[in-house]
Design a protein around this motif. Structure first.
Motif, PDB file in Angstrom:
ATOM      1  N   ASN A  94       0.829  -1.203   0.000  1.00 36.76           N
ATOM      2  CA  ASN A  94       0.000   0.000   0.000  1.00 36.76           C
ATOM      3  C   ASN A  94       0.863   1.252   0.000  1.00 36.76           C
ATOM      4  OD1 ASN A  94      -2.379   1.479   0.035  1.00 36.76           O
ATOM      5  ND2 ASN A  94      -2.543   1.447   2.265  1.00 36.76           N
ATOM      6  N   LEU A  95       1.911   1.265   0.809  1.00 40.60           N
ATOM      7  CA  LEU A  95       2.812   2.412   0.870  1.00 40.60           C
ATOM      8  C   LEU A  95       3.545   2.620  -0.455  1.00 40.60           C
ATOM      9  CD1 LEU A  95       4.372   1.985   4.447  1.00 40.60           C
ATOM     10  CD2 LEU A  95       2.543   3.527   3.733  1.00 40.60           C
ATOM     11  N   GLN A  96       3.686   1.542  -1.215  1.00 40.53           N
ATOM     12  CA  GLN A  96       4.340   1.635  -2.523  1.00 40.53           C
ATOM     13  C   GLN A  96       3.367   2.060  -3.625  1.00 40.53           C
ATOM     14  OE1 GLN A  96       6.074  -2.266  -3.140  1.00 40.53           O
ATOM     15  NE2 GLN A  96       7.059  -2.218  -1.125  1.00 40.53           N
ATOM     16  N   GLY A  97       2.110   2.311  -3.255  1.00 42.57           N
ATOM     17  CA  GLY A  97       1.104   2.701  -4.231  1.00 42.57           C
ATOM     18  C   GLY A  97       0.379   1.538  -4.865  1.00 42.57           C
ATOM     19  N   ASN A  98       0.568   0.329  -4.313  1.00 44.82           N
ATOM     20  CA  ASN A  98      -0.074  -0.867  -4.868  1.00 44.82           C
ATOM     21  C   ASN A  98      -1.126  -1.441  -3.926  1.00 44.82           C
ATOM     22  OD1 ASN A  98       1.549  -0.949  -7.246  1.00 44.82           O
ATOM     23  ND2 ASN A  98       3.246  -1.746  -6.023  1.00 44.82           N
ATOM     24  N   GLY A  99      -1.706  -0.585  -3.094  1.00 45.66           N
ATOM     25  CA  GLY A  99      -2.703  -1.058  -2.136  1.00 45.66           C
ATOM     26  C   GLY A  99      -3.918  -1.667  -2.810  1.00 45.66           C
ATOM     27  N   GLY A 100      -4.363  -1.055  -3.927  1.00 50.23           N
ATOM     28  CA  GLY A 100      -5.513  -1.586  -4.644  1.00 50.23           C
ATOM     29  C   GLY A 100      -5.250  -2.971  -5.188  1.00 50.23           C
ATOM     30  N   LYS A 101      -4.069  -3.177  -5.750  1.00 56.54           N
ATOM     31  CA  LYS A 101      -3.722  -4.491  -6.280  1.00 56.54           C
ATOM     32  C   LYS A 101      -3.606  -5.518  -5.153  1.00 56.54           C
ATOM     33  CE  LYS A 101      -1.290  -2.892 -10.423  1.00 56.54           C
ATOM     34  NZ  LYS A 101      -0.012  -2.869 -11.164  1.00 56.54           N
ATOM     35  N   ALA A 102      -3.045  -5.089  -4.019  1.00 58.15           N
ATOM     36  CA  ALA A 102      -2.928  -6.001  -2.876  1.00 58.15           C
ATOM     37  C   ALA A 102      -4.305  -6.426  -2.389  1.00 58.15           C
ATOM     38  CB  ALA A 102      -2.142  -5.339  -1.748  1.00 58.15           C
ATOM     39  N   LEU A 103      -5.260  -5.477  -2.346  1.00 57.63           N
ATOM     40  CA  LEU A 103      -6.625  -5.815  -1.939  1.00 57.63           C
ATOM     41  C   LEU A 103      -7.264  -6.768  -2.932  1.00 57.63           C
ATOM     42  CD1 LEU A 103      -8.146  -2.466  -0.619  1.00 57.63           C
ATOM     43  CD2 LEU A 103      -7.915  -4.607   0.636  1.00 57.63           C
ATOM     44  N   ASN A 104      -7.054  -6.520  -4.214  1.00 58.45           N
ATOM     45  CA  ASN A 104      -7.613  -7.391  -5.235  1.00 58.45           C
ATOM     46  C   ASN A 104      -7.083  -8.813  -5.077  1.00 58.45           C
ATOM     47  OD1 ASN A 104      -7.762  -8.838  -7.869  1.00 58.45           O
ATOM     48  ND2 ASN A 104      -8.674  -6.922  -8.591  1.00 58.45           N
ATOM     49  N   VAL A 105      -5.766  -8.937  -4.890  1.00 57.19           N
ATOM     50  CA  VAL A 105      -5.153 -10.257  -4.717  1.00 57.19           C
ATOM     51  C   VAL A 105      -5.717 -10.946  -3.482  1.00 57.19           C
ATOM     52  CG1 VAL A 105      -2.998 -11.442  -4.138  1.00 57.19           C
ATOM     53  CG2 VAL A 105      -3.027  -9.746  -5.966  1.00 57.19           C
ATOM     54  N   SER A 106      -5.847 -10.192  -2.379  1.00 52.06           N
ATOM     55  CA  SER A 106      -6.334 -10.792  -1.135  1.00 52.06           C
ATOM     56  C   SER A 106      -7.782 -11.249  -1.263  1.00 52.06           C
ATOM     57  CB  SER A 106      -6.188  -9.807   0.030  1.00 52.06           C
ATOM     58  OG  SER A 106      -7.058  -8.701  -0.133  1.00 52.06           O
ATOM     59  N   ILE A 107      -8.619 -10.448  -1.925  1.00 55.12           N
ATOM     60  CA  ILE A 107     -10.034 -10.791  -2.059  1.00 55.12           C
ATOM     61  C   ILE A 107     -10.227 -11.992  -2.974  1.00 55.12           C
ATOM     62  CG2 ILE A 107     -12.258  -9.974  -2.943  1.00 55.12           C
ATOM     63  CD1 ILE A 107     -11.384  -7.144  -2.098  1.00 55.12           C
ATOM     64  N   VAL A 108      -9.594 -11.953  -4.142  1.00 56.54           N
ATOM     65  CA  VAL A 108      -9.768 -13.043  -5.111  1.00 56.54           C
ATOM     66  C   VAL A 108      -9.136 -14.332  -4.587  1.00 56.54           C
ATOM     67  CG1 VAL A 108      -9.250 -13.825  -7.450  1.00 56.54           C
ATOM     68  CG2 VAL A 108      -9.915 -11.446  -7.049  1.00 56.54           C
ATOM     69  N   ALA A 109      -7.954 -14.228  -3.966  1.00 58.79           N
ATOM     70  CA  ALA A 109      -7.305 -15.423  -3.402  1.00 58.79           C
ATOM     71  C   ALA A 109      -8.166 -16.029  -2.297  1.00 58.79           C
ATOM     72  CB  ALA A 109      -5.921 -15.068  -2.869  1.00 58.79           C
ATOM     73  N   SER A 110      -8.782 -15.176  -1.488  1.00 61.20           N
ATOM     74  CA  SER A 110      -9.688 -15.665  -0.444  1.00 61.20           C
ATOM     75  C   SER A 110     -10.858 -16.423  -1.046  1.00 61.20           C
ATOM     76  CB  SER A 110     -10.216 -14.491   0.395  1.00 61.20           C
ATOM     77  OG  SER A 110      -9.179 -13.844   1.077  1.00 61.20           O
ATOM     78  N   GLY A 111     -11.431 -15.848  -2.124  1.00 65.21           N
ATOM     79  CA  GLY A 111     -12.556 -16.496  -2.778  1.00 65.21           C
ATOM     80  C   GLY A 111     -12.181 -17.842  -3.378  1.00 65.21           C
ATOM     81  N   ILE A 112     -11.005 -17.901  -4.024  1.00 63.90           N
ATOM     82  CA  ILE A 112     -10.552 -19.167  -4.614  1.00 63.90           C
ATOM     83  C   ILE A 112     -10.321 -20.206  -3.515  1.00 63.90           C
ATOM     84  CG2 ILE A 112      -8.683 -20.290  -5.886  1.00 63.90           C
ATOM     85  CD1 ILE A 112      -8.299 -17.633  -7.396  1.00 63.90           C
ATOM     86  N   GLY A 113      -9.676 -19.774  -2.422  1.00 60.80           N
ATOM     87  CA  GLY A 113      -9.430 -20.687  -1.306  1.00 60.80           C
ATOM     88  C   GLY A 113     -10.716 -21.212  -0.705  1.00 60.80           C
ATOM     89  N   MET A 114     -11.699 -20.338  -0.562  1.00 60.03           N
ATOM     90  CA  MET A 114     -12.988 -20.754  -0.010  1.00 60.03           C
ATOM     91  C   MET A 114     -13.692 -21.732  -0.940  1.00 60.03           C
ATOM     92  SD  MET A 114     -15.244 -20.727   2.288  1.00 60.03           S
ATOM     93  CE  MET A 114     -14.525 -19.472   3.349  1.00 60.03           C
ATOM     94  N   LEU A 115     -13.631 -21.463  -2.251  1.00 64.08           N
ATOM     95  CA  LEU A 115     -14.317 -22.326  -3.217  1.00 64.08           C
ATOM     96  C   LEU A 115     -13.703 -23.721  -3.242  1.00 64.08           C
ATOM     97  CD1 LEU A 115     -16.562 -22.312  -5.355  1.00 64.08           C
ATOM     98  CD2 LEU A 115     -14.827 -21.683  -7.046  1.00 64.08           C
ATOM     99  N   ILE A 116     -12.373 -23.796  -3.333  1.00 65.21           N
ATOM    100  CA  ILE A 116     -11.706 -25.103  -3.379  1.00 65.21           C
ATOM    101  C   ILE A 116     -11.919 -25.869  -2.078  1.00 65.21           C
ATOM    102  CG2 ILE A 116      -9.479 -26.284  -3.591  1.00 65.21           C
ATOM    103  CD1 ILE A 116      -8.535 -23.981  -5.349  1.00 65.21           C
ATOM    104  N   SER A 117     -11.779 -25.159  -0.945  1.00 67.31           N
ATOM    105  CA  SER A 117     -11.919 -25.831   0.355  1.00 67.31           C
ATOM    106  C   SER A 117     -13.347 -26.314   0.593  1.00 67.31           C
ATOM    107  CB  SER A 117     -11.485 -24.901   1.488  1.00 67.31           C
ATOM    108  OG  SER A 117     -12.327 -23.761   1.578  1.00 67.31           O
ATOM    109  N   SER A 118     -14.329 -25.654  -0.033  1.00 64.08           N
ATOM    110  CA  SER A 118     -15.716 -26.117   0.128  1.00 64.08           C
ATOM    111  C   SER A 118     -15.903 -27.493  -0.515  1.00 64.08           C
ATOM    112  CB  SER A 118     -16.690 -25.104  -0.481  1.00 64.08           C
ATOM    113  OG  SER A 118     -16.540 -25.027  -1.889  1.00 64.08           O
ATOM    114  N   PHE A 119     -15.203 -27.756  -1.619  1.00 66.47           N
ATOM    115  CA  PHE A 119     -15.266 -29.089  -2.229  1.00 66.47           C
ATOM    116  C   PHE A 119     -14.504 -30.105  -1.378  1.00 66.47           C
ATOM    117  CE2 PHE A 119     -16.371 -26.496  -5.906  1.00 66.47           C
ATOM    118  CZ  PHE A 119     -17.414 -27.233  -6.458  1.00 66.47           C
ATOM    119  N   MET A 120     -13.418 -29.668  -0.734  1.00 66.51           N
ATOM    120  CA  MET A 120     -12.715 -30.548   0.197  1.00 66.51           C
ATOM    121  C   MET A 120     -13.639 -30.899   1.359  1.00 66.51           C
ATOM    122  SD  MET A 120      -8.991 -28.647   0.186  1.00 66.51           S
ATOM    123  CE  MET A 120      -8.203 -29.849   1.250  1.00 66.51           C
TER     124      MET A 120
END
Length: 493
Positions: free
Chosen positions: A99-125
């Motif tokens: 965020n301090l480097q000006g990439n806070g938006g990208k970091a949020l995007n990565v965190s949100i989408v990665a969370s969603g992918i993790g939740m989706l895969i783990s739901s099948f597990m």
């Protein structure tokens, strides 16, 4: 299984169920974004307001809150370096530098989408492990169930950070609370100063006190929260797919780690996020970037702590053993609505576990969309004055406690457990083992006594039964190994 999956999906033909999931997700984001609250407190506060709802809508709302709150902590971790939940601490290590480097938006995007992918895969597990686990559990008797309960308690106490002894003490205190009330076999009152205690200590008021009201007392000690600079969130919708392709193995490994850790009673999302972060750093081609602004670190932490949610739910639904403090609260919510978690749940009330599974599937796109569109709004909740948050939480706690029985007895229990929880936290005693013991205590006692009746009082029955023997060994090791490691570490120091 397919018929039951369709049964769970069909629950979302109802507007009330869809609306419950949406409201739960919105409340979860707010709870997760406010430092110090978290999913356990959020679920505890919401339970009394679900009494008038049907069981399916209420549990969908609570699970939606749980999932969203587990992610919500990442927003303030990345933007303000103030993790909203303990599981988002590792996210802040790389999210805030980005965020301090000006990439806070990208970091949020990565965190949100990665969370969603993790939740989706783990739901099948969850689908392919919880159901077989419940089928196996149906073949077990009181001897095995007693040993399973002990394993749950031992893991919960042994995994209490670096304080296994304090965790064991807290577990013992929780068991004492679990024995309050009428004896389940003889009907003799135990530890009951008045008739109000004949039915035992009410679970929801105890939860509200231990988690919500004790947090209010902690808040009142820190009325001047440090404000963090809010850096612009440009680029939240401008993350190239190539970045996610580079992160695919990190996300996949972190999902597996998160789910497996989540299944272990007492471990929880925070342990999962730290382990996944450590593994991502170990296997990274650029480990020197971790702590300075690594998308791998953000993805690992957020994927793991969200996939741990599915792992926490598996033993709760299949065995009736909560995988975390939050799922212990969810057990209480199900019991309030007349639903008993455990192996029979999949045969007697299949609509409950399969609707929870469907809510994870439907919840992923909702969570991702709300997170991306409202990230700046959720971050603003971290700036709410502490006295205001404390007043709201205290009011909701006491109102919720009163609503459980429409009397002041549960209110008194909430206040008493609030003071007790505050003293525990000041003395650095974990509260999660207390709740897990309070939930598991009756199961352990009832199955112990049934096993002894079956064996005519022969205690060796627990050693001659192979399943019980293995579980008792696991339980003993879970108690002893953390303490031995601590003593060795102290000795070296």
């Amino acid at each position: 299984m397919l018929d039951n999956i369709l049964l769970g999906l069909s629950s979302f033909n109802s507007f009330s169920v869809c609306f419950a999931l949406l409201i739960g997700a919105l409340i979860g984001y707010v709870i997760g974004a406010i430092p110090g609250l978290g999913p356990t407190l959020g679920v505890s506060l919401l339970i009394p307001f679900t009494y008038a709802m049907d069981p399916i809508s209420s549990i969908v709302m609570l699970v939606g809150l749980y999932v969203a709150a587990e992610y919500g902590g990442a927003i303030t971790a990345i933007i303000l370096n103030t993790p909203g939940t303990a599981a988002a601490v590792a996210t802040a290590w790389d999210g805030y530098p980005l965020n301090l480097q000006g990439n806070g938006g990208k970091a949020l995007n990565v965190s949100i989408v990665a969370s969603g992918i993790g939740m989706l895969i783990s739901s099948f597990m969850f689908l392919f492990t919880a159901v077989p686990l419940s089928e196996i559990a149906l073949k077990l008797g009181p001897i095995e169930y007693f040993a399973i309960g002990l394993v749950g308690l031992s893991l919960a106490s042994g995994l209490s950070a670096n304080q296994p002894i304090k965790g064991a003490i807290a577990m013992g205190v929780g068991l004492v609370f679990a024995f309050v009330g009428l004896d389940p076999q003889t009907g003799v009152p135990r530890f009951t100063p008045s008739t109000e205690f004949f039915e035992g200590i009410p679970l929801v008021p105890a939860l509200l006190g231990l988690y919500a009201l004790s947090e209010v007392f902690i808040m009142l000690e820190d009325l001047h929260r440090e404000k963090k600079p809010n850096v612009s969130l440009g680029g939240i919708f401008e993350v190239p797919m190539a970045l996610f392709y580079q992160l695919k193995w990190v996300i996949l490994k972190s999902t597996v780690i998160g789910y497996l850790v989540g299944v272990i009673p007492g471990a929880g999302a925070s342990v999962a996020s730290f382990l996944a972060y450590a593994e991502a750093k170990r296997s990274s081609k650029e480990p020197e970037n971790f702590g300075k602004g690594s998308y791998e670190g953000v993805a690992a932490s957020e994927t793991a702590n969200n996939s741990a949610v599915s792992g926490n739910l598996a033993p709760m639904l299949a065995l009736g053993i909560p995988g975390s403090a939050t799922t212990a609260v969810l057990v209480g919510a199900l019991m309030v609505h007349g639903v008993q978690p455990g192996p029979l749940l999949f045969t007697k009330n299949p609509e409950i576990p399969y609707t929870i599974l469907a809510s994870l599937w439907f919840g992923v796109p909702i969570m991702v969309l709300i997170g991306l569109l409202g990230s700046k709004l959720w971050a603003r909740f971290a700036d709410i004055p502490v006295p205001v948050i404390a007043a709201i939480v205290a009011g909701l706690s006491l109102i919720g406690a009163y609503a459980t029985e429409n009397s002041f007895f549960p209110v008194a229990i909430t206040v008493a457990f609030g003071v007790f929880g505050y003293l525990c936290r000041k003395a650095d005693f974990p509260t999660a083992p207390i709740i897990l013991a309070l939930v598991l205590g009756e199961m352990i006692e009832v199955n112990l006594r049934r096993a002894l009746i079956i064996s005519d009082g022969d205690w060796t029955v627990f050693l001659t039964n192979s399943v019980s023997l293995i579980l008792l060994v696991v339980s003993l090791l879970a108690f002893l190994l953390p303490a031995l490691r601590l003593f060795r570490k102290t000795g070296r120091g």
